[in-house]
Scaffold this active site. Structure first.
Site, short mmCIF file in Angstrom:
data_model
loop_
_atom_site.label_atom_id
_atom_site.label_comp_id
_atom_site.label_asym_id
_atom_site.label_seq_id
_atom_site.Cartn_x
_atom_site.Cartn_y
_atom_site.Cartn_z
N GLY A 159 39.46 36.52 43.64
CA GLY A 159 40.03 37.29 44.73
C GLY A 159 40.30 36.49 45.98
N CYS A 160 40.39 37.20 47.09
CA CYS A 160 40.83 36.59 48.35
C CYS A 160 39.86 35.55 48.89
CB CYS A 160 41.03 37.68 49.41
SG CYS A 160 42.33 38.87 49.01
N ASN A 161 38.60 35.62 48.52
CA ASN A 161 37.63 34.63 49.00
C ASN A 161 37.72 33.31 48.25
OD1 ASN A 161 36.18 36.77 47.12
ND2 ASN A 161 35.26 34.79 46.64
#
Length: 374
Positions: A159-161
């Site tokens: 994901g975004c992390n």
């Protein structure tokens, strides 16, 4: 709560204020390159393109602090509207567009630092918008002619992390191989993860994410490699297991596709744990939060940015690159913070000895951070 418009500059910050950070060495960022699809759309464009009349959905699109996004919309059908794509077509788009964008970002990064593809010793590819086997690392090695003995890693589905998770691996390899170039490429074809079913759940996602790729090169300094960017000094993570379901992909039987879900409380979960992870990042360094001159935070959405900023006491000036990327590109998932880094370097305002924090947030729920010194 409104954030202050006035930048706060700590002109009395010197390396001697933080002995640990002053003497601590680390791999250096050499350069960054980004790319997007050729086509961009305003939020109004997309509402008109898909003939969205629902007032609630229109409000979501028009009140999320995004002016435009780069997207690869599907071909038009007989009704003059973008036609519905199958899961297979979405995966094919992820592969084709992702490889093309990733190659352009990689080549842009190499051009900036005056390096050739033959100089790459380690390649890390990050994506959460589709599943490929073999992954983008193998596809890019073939596409741009990277040496076939290049070490590689694919980070998929975090994901975004994930950009900072992968940067940790990239700088780790660079530290173990002084003088060699390690390169990370974040490739997110978010339009290959869209579901259009008229629900508020999918509309929130569809109003937020854009397509883009970003590449960053790092190397551990030797006399042969001049440091041109900041040193990466330290990483810190914080995962919130109680919020593991707050950001997730589900299989939608009715649509025959994966559908991304964002819980409405995500901004508050992230903001509530921002102080904890920054405290862990700065622990033992001798640095105070007020001594961080540059903040590069994931452009997760207006409420996410505001929540993090309020909890950390940041000004609008501190998060100007984060909000600028959100405004002009939308949420680019794992590569968002590298677009912000590119904007910061273009400004030319960093000074030797400045400290910076990189922060990404995503499923888990997770916050990832890195401390750098310019």
């Amino acid at each position: 709560m409104l954030l202050s418009e006035n930048p706060v500059r700590q002109d009395d910050i010197r390396l001697s204020d933080a002995p640990w950070a002053a003497t601590r060495g680390g791999p250096s960022i050499l350069g960054v390159g980004t790319s997007n699809p050729d086509s961009s759309y305003t939020q109004e464009d997309l509402l008109d393109l898909y003939d969205i009349q629902d007032r609630r959905i229109r409000s979501v699109f028009l009140n999320c602090a995004i002016d435009k996004r780069f997207l690869d919309v599907p071909p038009y059908g007989d009704d003059g509207r973008p036609r519905t794509e199958t899961q297979g077509e979405l995966l094919a788009k992820h592969k084709a567009r992702g490889t093309e964008m990733g190659a352009r970002a990689l080549q842009s990064c190499l051009k900036q630092i005056g390096a050739a593809v033959s100089d790459i010793g380690y390649l890390v590819c990050v994506s959460s918008t589709g599943l490929l086997t073999p992954g983008f690392s193998a596809l890019l090695i073939r596409e741009v002619g990277i040496p076939t003995d290049c070490s590689r890693l694919d980070v998929v589905g975090m994901g975004c992390n994930a950009g900072l998770n992968a940067l940790n691996a990239t700088t780790g390899w660079a530290s173990a191989n002084p003088g060699r170039i390690a390169l990370m490429v974040c490739i997110e074809v978010c339009s290959a993860a869209y579901v259009f079913d008229g629900t508020m759940r999918t509309s929130v996602v569809n109003s937020l994410f854009g397509d883009g790729a970003a590449a960053i090169a790092v190397s551990h300094g030797t006399p042969e490699t001049e440091r041109t960017g900041p040193q990466v000094l330290k990483y810190a993570s914080c995962i919130v297991p109680d919020a593991v379901a707050a950001m997730r992909y589900d299989w939608d039987d009715d649509q025959g596709k994966f559908s991304f879900f964002l819980d409405r409380d995500v901004p508050y979960v992230v903001g509530a744990h921002a102080e904890t992870v920054i405290g862990n990042l700065l622990s033992g360094t001798g640095l105070r939060r007020s001594q961080i001159a540059h903040w590069l935070i994931h452009s997760g959405g207006k409420k996410v940015i505001d929540s993090v900023a309020v909890n950390l006491g940041l000004t609008r000036h501190d998060v100007r690159h984060t909000t600028g990327v959100l405004r002009d590109y939308g949420n680019l998932s794992s590569g968002s913070f590298l677009f912000s880094y590119e904007q910061l370097m273009r400004e030319g305002v960093t000074r030797p000895g400045d400290y910076g924090v990189l922060m990404t947030m995503g499923p888990g729920s997770t916050l990832e951070t890195a401390l750098v010194r310019y």
